[in-house]
Design a protein around this motif. Structure first.
Motif, PDB file in Angstrom:
ATOM      1  N   ASP A 104       0.621  -1.203  -0.088  1.00 49.08           N
ATOM      2  CA  ASP A 104      -0.030  -0.098   0.074  1.00 49.08           C
ATOM      3  C   ASP A 104       0.924   1.197   0.067  1.00 49.08           C
ATOM      4  N   PRO A 105       0.617   2.224  -0.951  1.00 45.20           N
ATOM      5  CA  PRO A 105       1.500   3.374  -0.888  1.00 45.20           C
ATOM      6  C   PRO A 105       1.440   4.472   0.319  1.00 45.20           C
ATOM      7  N   GLU A 106       0.586   3.920   1.281  1.00 42.80           N
ATOM      8  CA  GLU A 106       0.446   5.139   2.448  1.00 42.80           C
ATOM      9  C   GLU A 106       1.279   4.472   3.586  1.00 42.80           C
ATOM     10  N   THR A 107       1.102   3.212   3.584  1.00 51.55           N
ATOM     11  CA  THR A 107       1.581   2.548   5.010  1.00 51.55           C
ATOM     12  C   THR A 107       3.062   1.555   4.674  1.00 51.55           C
ATOM     13  N   TYR A 108       3.006   1.209   3.320  1.00 57.08           N
ATOM     14  CA  TYR A 108       3.998   0.367   2.792  1.00 57.08           C
ATOM     15  C   TYR A 108       3.737  -1.147   3.347  1.00 57.08           C
ATOM     16  N   THR A 109       2.673  -1.238   4.028  1.00 60.14           N
ATOM     17  CA  THR A 109       2.656  -2.680   4.503  1.00 60.14           C
ATOM     18  C   THR A 109       1.694  -3.402   3.385  1.00 60.14           C
ATOM     19  N   MET A 110       1.408  -4.828   3.222  1.00 63.01           N
ATOM     20  CA  MET A 110       0.712  -5.591   2.455  1.00 63.01           C
ATOM     21  C   MET A 110      -0.681  -4.883   1.787  1.00 63.01           C
ATOM     22  N   ASP A 111      -0.715  -4.689   0.476  1.00 60.75           N
ATOM     23  CA  ASP A 111      -2.006  -4.366  -0.135  1.00 60.75           C
ATOM     24  C   ASP A 111      -2.937  -5.253  -0.199  1.00 60.75           C
ATOM     25  N   VAL A 112      -3.946  -5.276   0.917  1.00 59.13           N
ATOM     26  CA  VAL A 112      -4.913  -6.339   1.092  1.00 59.13           C
ATOM     27  C   VAL A 112      -6.021  -6.340  -0.068  1.00 59.13           C
ATOM     28  N   THR A 113      -6.155  -5.562  -1.085  1.00 56.11           N
ATOM     29  CA  THR A 113      -6.770  -5.724  -2.196  1.00 56.11           C
ATOM     30  C   THR A 113      -6.177  -6.783  -3.178  1.00 56.11           C
ATOM     31  N   ARG A 114      -4.964  -7.068  -3.188  1.00 55.14           N
ATOM     32  CA  ARG A 114      -4.269  -7.770  -3.898  1.00 55.14           C
ATOM     33  C   ARG A 114      -4.083  -9.115  -3.458  1.00 55.14           C
ATOM     34  N   ILE A 115      -4.416  -9.484  -2.153  1.00 49.87           N
ATOM     35  CA  ILE A 115      -3.998 -10.797  -1.584  1.00 49.87           C
ATOM     36  C   ILE A 115      -4.703 -12.006  -2.300  1.00 49.87           C
ATOM     37  N   GLU A 116      -6.067 -11.854  -2.427  1.00 47.77           N
ATOM     38  CA  GLU A 116      -6.885 -12.972  -3.018  1.00 47.77           C
ATOM     39  C   GLU A 116      -6.594 -13.495  -4.184  1.00 47.77           C
ATOM     40  N   ARG A 117      -6.103 -12.571  -4.958  1.00 47.68           N
ATOM     41  CA  ARG A 117      -5.680 -13.079  -6.543  1.00 47.68           C
ATOM     42  C   ARG A 117      -4.534 -13.812  -6.422  1.00 47.68           C
ATOM     43  N   LEU A 118      -3.680 -13.802  -5.448  1.00 47.58           N
ATOM     44  CA  LEU A 118      -2.467 -14.436  -5.386  1.00 47.58           C
ATOM     45  C   LEU A 118      -2.661 -15.858  -4.571  1.00 47.58           C
ATOM     46  N   ILE A 119      -3.843 -15.993  -4.236  1.00 50.31           N
ATOM     47  CA  ILE A 119      -4.091 -17.373  -3.361  1.00 50.31           C
ATOM     48  C   ILE A 119      -4.174 -18.556  -4.477  1.00 50.31           C
ATOM     49  N   THR A 120      -3.691 -19.628  -4.290  1.00 48.54           N
ATOM     50  CA  THR A 120      -3.670 -20.789  -5.036  1.00 48.54           C
ATOM     51  C   THR A 120      -3.880 -21.815  -4.032  1.00 48.54           C
ATOM     52  N   ASP A 121      -4.085 -23.262  -4.747  1.00 45.97           N
ATOM     53  CA  ASP A 121      -4.259 -24.282  -4.011  1.00 45.97           C
ATOM     54  C   ASP A 121      -3.060 -24.789  -3.056  1.00 45.97           C
ATOM     55  N   ARG A 122      -1.877 -24.274  -3.220  1.00 50.11           N
ATOM     56  CA  ARG A 122      -0.694 -24.373  -2.565  1.00 50.11           C
ATOM     57  C   ARG A 122      -0.390 -23.391  -1.425  1.00 50.11           C
ATOM     58  N   THR A 123      -1.345 -22.279  -1.388  1.00 51.57           N
ATOM     59  CA  THR A 123      -1.025 -21.205  -0.442  1.00 51.57           C
ATOM     60  C   THR A 123      -1.318 -22.051   0.980  1.00 51.57           C
ATOM     61  N   CYS A 124      -0.341 -21.699   1.832  1.00 51.36           N
ATOM     62  CA  CYS A 124      -0.548 -22.239   3.325  1.00 51.36           C
ATOM     63  C   CYS A 124      -0.533 -21.017   4.360  1.00 51.36           C
ATOM     64  N   ALA A 125      -0.009 -19.865   3.796  1.00 46.32           N
ATOM     65  CA  ALA A 125      -0.090 -18.851   5.090  1.00 46.32           C
ATOM     66  C   ALA A 125       0.468 -17.353   4.438  1.00 46.32           C
ATOM     67  N   ILE A 126      -0.005 -16.362   5.199  1.00 53.38           N
ATOM     68  CA  ILE A 126       0.105 -15.040   4.944  1.00 53.38           C
ATOM     69  C   ILE A 126       1.244 -14.585   5.832  1.00 53.38           C
ATOM     70  N   LEU A 127       2.416 -13.740   5.239  1.00 47.90           N
ATOM     71  CA  LEU A 127       3.367 -13.491   6.257  1.00 47.90           C
ATOM     72  C   LEU A 127       3.582 -11.847   5.876  1.00 47.90           C
ATOM     73  N   PRO A 128       2.612 -11.031   6.560  1.00 48.14           N
ATOM     74  CA  PRO A 128       2.898  -9.532   6.362  1.00 48.14           C
ATOM     75  C   PRO A 128       3.766  -8.931   7.354  1.00 48.14           C
ATOM     76  N   VAL A 129       4.082  -7.844   7.009  1.00 48.82           N
ATOM     77  CA  VAL A 129       5.132  -7.022   7.599  1.00 48.82           C
ATOM     78  C   VAL A 129       4.376  -5.596   8.262  1.00 48.82           C
ATOM     79  N   HIS A 130       4.685  -5.372   9.440  1.00 50.68           N
ATOM     80  CA  HIS A 130       4.285  -4.049   9.964  1.00 50.68           C
ATOM     81  C   HIS A 130       5.427  -2.967   9.771  1.00 50.68           C
ATOM     82  N   VAL A 131       5.626  -2.440   8.655  1.00 50.88           N
ATOM     83  CA  VAL A 131       6.615  -1.715   8.048  1.00 50.88           C
ATOM     84  C   VAL A 131       6.929  -0.585   8.902  1.00 50.88           C
ATOM     85  N   TYR A 132       8.061  -0.173   9.446  1.00 47.03           N
ATOM     86  CA  TYR A 132       8.426   0.923  10.206  1.00 47.03           C
ATOM     87  C   TYR A 132       7.602   1.297  11.579  1.00 47.03           C
ATOM     88  N   GLY A 133       6.880   0.177  11.811  1.00 49.92           N
ATOM     89  CA  GLY A 133       5.712   0.278  12.882  1.00 49.92           C
ATOM     90  C   GLY A 133       4.350   0.533  12.471  1.00 49.92           C
TER      91      GLY A 133
END
Ligand code: T4K
Length: 369
Positions: A104-133
């Motif tokens: 996300d350009p404001e918080t620099y953390t994972m853009d949640v609007t893009r997660i679902e399209r990356l999920i496949t039948d092999r996805t097991c986890a999400i590892l997001p980062v709380h960047v800079y706090g």
């Protein structure tokens, strides 16, 4: 005013306070392997962080690596490339495949609007980062994780002491991994911790940090050696007494930066997030060369000439690292690439003199064309 100013400076207790804390170690001769300081620090930490479960480790990286191992995961992990090497390495070193989501350009953390399209039948986890706090959009991440039955492990290396909606930040997801490195808001020299939800995960972590040893004659996992030693735990006990004061002093420094830099055309600054108690971990500035008149690299060079060591956290992106041999397509994370090329984190620590902040900002603002 200081001669040379680096991006950060470790917080330390007085020497006397630390010596008092480590004095009993000379009586016990107990230096590591879950000694008294380790146990006392773990308990104090649990109280401070307001979490039910916490496990101490040698560093933030082992917190990530062993958390993933403790979950027995296989397949793909959705993560972001705008982070320290540790996040991606922890995935790869577990034999898992990172799948990079843009930020996300404001918080620099994972853009949640893009997660679902990356999920496949092999996805097991999400590892997001709380960047800079900056806190991730945890509600949305956990909604998606629940829907697809995925684990959530937060890289919370930058978020010690933060709360969201009044709850300690370690209470979210299946696990949150903290770094207590010397460069962090709160340090144990080197160190880290995992806050976790499932008590069974705690049992696994406890064994994995001690070679997978289950009992005197039983080793049931290929673990590592990631035990926090007594001297690090003692440093933690001391620094924990002062961490609120440290964060309050950082806030004053950040406010001084904002007085100079807020509203300046071509500079993008992190905004306070609603319902978050911040720890003021980093002061990132994204430079738009066309609007500001100088590039990030020119600002970095000008500061360096004046003995000021700002840092390009996080450049380069982890999905461009040579060790991955062009395996990942950086064009799939264009926002992360845009930010990584333009961001500079300015010096920030509790004892940074306000006159030094004035001087740093003067050097930056003089570059405006
Ligand atoms: N996830 C994320 C998102 C992370 O940012 C990190 C670590 C991790 C995971 C992994 O956590 P750990 O395993 O490290 O606990 C530093 C730190 O080593 C690293 O912990 C941190 N992120 C990263 C963002 O920064 P370097 O290579 O930039 O550090 P260095 O040695 O250049 O130090 C930076 C400045 O800090 C120095 O210019 C001065 C000051 N400093 C440094 C040290 C070592 C001190 O004042 N005292 C010290 O003892 O990586």
């Amino acid at each position: 005013m200081s001669e040379q100013i680096l991006v950060t400076r470790s917080s330390m207790p007085t020497m006397e306070e630390y010596i008092e804390e480590i004095r009993p170690i000379w009586e016990s001769h107990w230096l590591t392997n879950m000694g008294e300081k380790h146990e006392a620090f773990q308990l104090e930490l649990q109280k401070y962080m307001g979490v039910p479960n916490v496990e101490l480790l040698t560093n933030g990286h082992m917190a990530l690596e062993l958390s993933l191992q403790a979950m027995n995961l296989q397949g793909e992990v959705i993560t972001t490339p705008f982070t320290f090497a540790s996040t991606t390495h922890a995935i790869v070193r577990n034999g898992l495949e990172p799948v990079f989501c843009d930020i996300d350009p404001e918080t620099y953390t994972m853009d949640v609007t893009r997660i679902e399209r990356l999920i496949t039948d092999r996805t097991c986890a999400i590892l997001p980062v709380h960047v800079y706090g900056n806190i991730c959009n945890m509600e949305e991440i956990e909604r998606i994780a629940h829907k697809y039955e995925l684990k959530v492990v937060y890289d919370a290396a930058h978020t010690f002491g933060e709360t969201y909606k009044g709850r300690g930040i370690g209470n979210f997801g299946d696990a949150s991994c903290f770094s207590f490195h010397a460069t962090k808001v709160f340090n144990t020299i080197e160190g880290g911790a995992v806050c976790y939800r499932d008590p069974e995960m705690g049992r696994r972590l406890y064994e994995l940090k001690n070679f997978g040893i289950h009992g005197p004659e039983e080793v049931d996992a290929v673990g590592a050696n990631a035990k926090m030693n007594e001297f690090c735990a003692a440093m933690g006990l001391c620094n924990l007494r002062h961490v609120d004061e440290e964060i309050a002093k950082r806030k004053v420094v950040v406010e001084r930066y904002l007085e100079h830099l807020e509203g300046v055309e071509g500079l993008h600054l992190s905004r306070p997030q609603p319902e978050v108690r911040s720890n003021y971990a980093y002061f990132p500035v994204v430079f738009d060369e066309k609007l500001f008149g100088a590039s990030r690299n020119e600002v970095d060079d000008a500061l360096a000439k004046n003995g000021i060591g700002a840092r390009k956290y996080f450049y380069p992106l982890t999905n461009t690292f040579e060790c991955f041999h062009n395996k990942y397509d950086v064009d799939e994370t264009p926002v992360a690439l845009h930010v990584a090329k333009r961001v500079l984190t300015l010096p920030l620590y509790s004892d940074l003199a306000l006159e030094d902040v004035d001087r740093i900002c003067k050097i930056v603002l003089e570059l405006r064309r």
